[in-house]
Design a protein around this motif. Sequence first.
Motif, PDB file in Angstrom:
ATOM      1  N   LYS A   1      52.804 -22.299   6.503  1.00 41.39           N
ATOM      2  CA  LYS A   1      52.309 -20.975   6.872  1.00 41.39           C
ATOM      3  C   LYS A   1      51.457 -20.896   8.174  1.00 41.39           C
ATOM      4  O   LYS A   1      51.503 -20.031   9.154  1.00 41.39           O
ATOM      5  CB  LYS A   1      51.859 -20.363   5.717  1.00 41.39           C
ATOM      6  N   GLU A   2      50.315 -21.807   8.161  1.00 40.79           N
ATOM      7  CA  GLU A   2      49.324 -21.739   9.257  1.00 40.79           C
ATOM      8  C   GLU A   2      49.840 -22.081  10.554  1.00 40.79           C
ATOM      9  O   GLU A   2      49.736 -21.588  11.669  1.00 40.79           O
ATOM     10  CB  GLU A   2      48.410 -22.949   9.051  1.00 40.79           C
ATOM     11  N   LEU A   3      50.946 -22.976  10.665  1.00 41.12           N
ATOM     12  CA  LEU A   3      51.654 -23.191  11.856  1.00 41.12           C
ATOM     13  C   LEU A   3      52.748 -22.131  12.286  1.00 41.12           C
ATOM     14  O   LEU A   3      52.604 -21.887  13.454  1.00 41.12           O
ATOM     15  CB  LEU A   3      52.791 -24.591  11.611  1.00 41.12           C
ATOM     16  N   ARG A   4      53.403 -21.292  11.211  1.00 37.18           N
ATOM     17  CA  ARG A   4      53.992 -20.137  11.673  1.00 37.18           C
ATOM     18  C   ARG A   4      53.273 -19.075  12.292  1.00 37.18           C
ATOM     19  O   ARG A   4      53.482 -18.519  13.523  1.00 37.18           O
ATOM     20  CB  ARG A   4      54.681 -19.759  10.585  1.00 37.18           C
TER      21      ARG A   4
ATOM     22  N   LEU B   1      62.946 -21.978  17.928  1.00 37.48           N
ATOM     23  CA  LEU B   1      62.860 -22.280  16.573  1.00 37.48           C
ATOM     24  C   LEU B   1      62.057 -23.615  16.216  1.00 37.48           C
ATOM     25  O   LEU B   1      62.546 -24.654  16.988  1.00 37.48           O
ATOM     26  CB  LEU B   1      64.388 -22.435  16.013  1.00 37.48           C
ATOM     27  N   PHE B   2      61.148 -23.771  15.707  1.00 37.77           N
ATOM     28  CA  PHE B   2      60.307 -24.953  15.534  1.00 37.77           C
ATOM     29  C   PHE B   2      60.617 -25.619  14.411  1.00 37.77           C
ATOM     30  O   PHE B   2      60.839 -24.781  13.390  1.00 37.77           O
ATOM     31  CB  PHE B   2      58.938 -24.552  15.550  1.00 37.77           C
ATOM     32  N   GLU B   3      60.651 -26.934  14.177  1.00 42.91           N
ATOM     33  CA  GLU B   3      61.256 -27.420  12.831  1.00 42.91           C
ATOM     34  C   GLU B   3      60.331 -28.955  12.788  1.00 42.91           C
ATOM     35  O   GLU B   3      60.396 -29.447  13.819  1.00 42.91           O
ATOM     36  CB  GLU B   3      62.554 -27.947  12.650  1.00 42.91           C
ATOM     37  N   GLU B   4      59.665 -28.917  11.715  1.00 41.89           N
ATOM     38  CA  GLU B   4      58.882 -30.391  11.315  1.00 41.89           C
ATOM     39  C   GLU B   4      59.720 -31.241  10.836  1.00 41.89           C
ATOM     40  O   GLU B   4      60.536 -31.098  10.105  1.00 41.89           O
ATOM     41  CB  GLU B   4      57.682 -29.961  10.413  1.00 41.89           C
ATOM     42  N   VAL B   5      59.610 -32.586  11.591  1.00 38.98           N
ATOM     43  CA  VAL B   5      60.609 -33.708  10.907  1.00 38.98           C
ATOM     44  C   VAL B   5      59.293 -34.825  11.030  1.00 38.98           C
ATOM     45  O   VAL B   5      58.379 -35.202  11.669  1.00 38.98           O
ATOM     46  CB  VAL B   5      61.397 -33.826  12.194  1.00 38.98           C
TER      47      VAL B   5
ATOM     48  N   LEU C   1      58.593 -30.733  15.766  1.00 40.00           N
ATOM     49  CA  LEU C   1      57.112 -30.990  15.668  1.00 40.00           C
ATOM     50  C   LEU C   1      57.144 -32.343  14.886  1.00 40.00           C
ATOM     51  O   LEU C   1      57.806 -32.245  13.884  1.00 40.00           O
ATOM     52  CB  LEU C   1      56.342 -29.835  15.073  1.00 40.00           C
ATOM     53  N   LEU C   2      56.295 -33.171  14.959  1.00 47.29           N
ATOM     54  CA  LEU C   2      56.196 -34.399  14.335  1.00 47.29           C
ATOM     55  C   LEU C   2      55.159 -34.292  13.277  1.00 47.29           C
ATOM     56  O   LEU C   2      54.021 -33.949  13.280  1.00 47.29           O
ATOM     57  CB  LEU C   2      55.831 -35.507  15.110  1.00 47.29           C
ATOM     58  N   LYS C   3      55.636 -34.309  11.865  1.00 49.46           N
ATOM     59  CA  LYS C   3      54.855 -34.280  10.602  1.00 49.46           C
ATOM     60  C   LYS C   3      53.576 -35.493  11.017  1.00 49.46           C
ATOM     61  O   LYS C   3      53.912 -36.426  11.430  1.00 49.46           O
ATOM     62  CB  LYS C   3      55.533 -34.350   9.564  1.00 49.46           C
ATOM     63  N   GLY C   4      52.452 -34.993  10.336  1.00 54.63           N
ATOM     64  CA  GLY C   4      51.430 -35.867  10.376  1.00 54.63           C
ATOM     65  C   GLY C   4      50.470 -35.780  11.715  1.00 54.63           C
ATOM     66  O   GLY C   4      49.401 -36.142  11.816  1.00 54.63           O
ATOM     67  N   ASN C   5      50.983 -34.865  12.728  1.00 54.08           N
ATOM     68  CA  ASN C   5      50.170 -34.645  14.043  1.00 54.08           C
ATOM     69  C   ASN C   5      48.996 -33.736  13.400  1.00 54.08           C
ATOM     70  O   ASN C   5      49.029 -33.071  12.347  1.00 54.08           O
ATOM     71  CB  ASN C   5      50.780 -33.832  14.863  1.00 54.08           C
ATOM     72  N   THR C   6      47.761 -33.747  14.149  1.00 49.59           N
ATOM     73  CA  THR C   6      46.857 -32.686  13.822  1.00 49.59           C
ATOM     74  C   THR C   6      47.277 -31.364  14.188  1.00 49.59           C
ATOM     75  O   THR C   6      48.272 -31.194  14.793  1.00 49.59           O
ATOM     76  CB  THR C   6      45.331 -33.157  14.526  1.00 49.59           C
TER      77      THR C   6
ATOM     78  N   ALA D   1      47.139 -30.814  17.768  1.00 44.72           N
ATOM     79  CA  ALA D   1      48.529 -31.465  18.579  1.00 44.72           C
ATOM     80  C   ALA D   1      49.617 -30.653  18.517  1.00 44.72           C
ATOM     81  O   ALA D   1      50.297 -30.381  19.237  1.00 44.72           O
ATOM     82  CB  ALA D   1      48.489 -32.983  18.063  1.00 44.72           C
ATOM     83  N   GLN D   2      49.581 -29.977  17.256  1.00 45.47           N
ATOM     84  CA  GLN D   2      50.974 -29.084  17.018  1.00 45.47           C
ATOM     85  C   GLN D   2      50.933 -28.015  17.841  1.00 45.47           C
ATOM     86  O   GLN D   2      51.858 -27.324  18.335  1.00 45.47           O
ATOM     87  CB  GLN D   2      51.149 -28.859  15.303  1.00 45.47           C
ATOM     88  N   LYS D   3      49.701 -27.378  17.916  1.00 42.88           N
ATOM     89  CA  LYS D   3      49.576 -26.281  18.909  1.00 42.88           C
ATOM     90  C   LYS D   3      49.675 -26.499  20.397  1.00 42.88           C
ATOM     91  O   LYS D   3      50.322 -25.665  20.945  1.00 42.88           O
ATOM     92  CB  LYS D   3      48.051 -25.735  18.661  1.00 42.88           C
ATOM     93  N   LEU D   4      49.185 -27.562  20.852  1.00 42.98           N
ATOM     94  CA  LEU D   4      49.475 -27.972  21.950  1.00 42.98           C
ATOM     95  C   LEU D   4      50.980 -28.208  22.520  1.00 42.98           C
ATOM     96  O   LEU D   4      51.607 -27.586  23.324  1.00 42.98           O
ATOM     97  CB  LEU D   4      48.846 -29.428  22.264  1.00 42.98           C
ATOM     98  N   VAL D   5      51.810 -28.749  21.416  1.00 45.46           N
ATOM     99  CA  VAL D   5      53.067 -28.926  21.694  1.00 45.46           C
ATOM    100  C   VAL D   5      53.962 -27.422  21.612  1.00 45.46           C
ATOM    101  O   VAL D   5      54.678 -27.457  22.496  1.00 45.46           O
ATOM    102  CB  VAL D   5      53.535 -29.758  20.356  1.00 45.46           C
TER     103      VAL D   5
END
Length: 457
Positions: free
Chosen positions: A3-6, A27-31, A86-91, A94-98
């Motif tokens: 939810k926070e990433l969305r 479309l973003f997807e965590e992997v 998006l890579l799972k485990g990133n801070t 880092a996800q916001k930057l990506v």
Amino acid sequence: MEKELRHWAERLRERAEALGLSFPPVLFEEVTPEEMAMLAAYGGFPRRYPHWRWGSEYLRYRETYRYGLGRIYELVVNTHPVQAYLLKGNTLLAQKLVMAHVYAHADFFHHNLAFKPIPKDMLDEMAHHAAYVEKAMERHGARAVEEFLDLALSLENLIDPHAPYIQRLEGPEEETPQARLRVRPYLDPFVNPPPGFPKEAEEGASPKPLPPRPTRDILGFLVQHAPLAPWQKGILEIIREESLYYAPQAATKILNEGWATYWHTQILLPLLTPEEALEFAELQAGLLAPHGLNPYRLGYHLLKEVEERWDKGRFGPGYEALPLGEKLRYEKPTGEGRRKLFQVRTIYTDLPFLEEFLTPEFALRQGLLGPEDLEGFSQAKKALLFRLTNAGYPIVELWDANYQNRGELLLVHAYEGLELDLKKTQAVLENLHRLWGRPVHLKTVVGGKERLLSAGT
């Protein structure tokens, strides 16, 4: 996605659009790291045709991450909607930057003219390619198809990267009948089978030259004229289509990454908390590290340079460059910098971008060379542009498919001072001979003298 990433994906999208970027839905997807390695090996697509090269690439990406030698922060695919991972485990930062970085890439894909004729439905198309190859393996044997794939992939760079942009008016006899259904070329023999043998086959060889003009699209020529089975021509067309899809990305690597880095900085900086400032600085420093030809660093700083020049009127109409070493005299800011950046994003690729804006003054300020190296700047810049031309591959054209009236191929290398790797060149000629069935020749320069290399003679 959490939810926070969305929430941040939506907030960053709104800010990107407020700054003037525009793009299709993203479309973003965590992997997981394993999934990211697989996707990277497949060029960003979840499905590709079976071949050992994907496994080799997967192992390289997986082991690089496993041993801490690097990680893939961004993976974005030029489709509609844009697909990003998006890579799972990133801070969270880092996800916001990506995500901010991805929005800028999406804007670049959407507006840059090099990408205009490139199909946006490649997620489905790559899956169709995979199904086609798998069906060919069922019908003709996995080993036969794998061997042909190896052969075809060794020739994947024998394309004309400008082919999607070329439109020529052909004569009435060459026009495509209106009754034909429009499908992908590799499906055409099945959907639109020829009504019978062409007239030339009944009356003898056509007197017209073949090809009618020299062409770099050697794969396209082989698809039409090589004596291959339909499934083999289909595979050749698949290799050609995928190579053409990736060609604009190779031609805009520096500008595209510079654009994305410039905008993720603009989007994210005002949103940072004090606690995030240090982490952002560390991520940015790693991204812009001065190692080798770093496209992020060169593209980002050169775009900043362009913005500054136009904002301060330094390169307005009638501007004359200052002599090297003379102190820069800036005019009153004009507010034109941002507008110029959007123009650059739309109409430039790496070669004209560097040719026009990479100056000795910029190279000095960025530490690309020292004052003692200024005399060699012009030659170094020329070498860089040459390295980027045609993605670093030699330019070869097919001139004659009936060389010396024997049905042999004659290719010509556009020699510009750099000789071919003779071992690799001979291997390519041998593979072309296997596809064409008759001898293949290449004119080039070796040791300062024109030389004809041949295979199958």
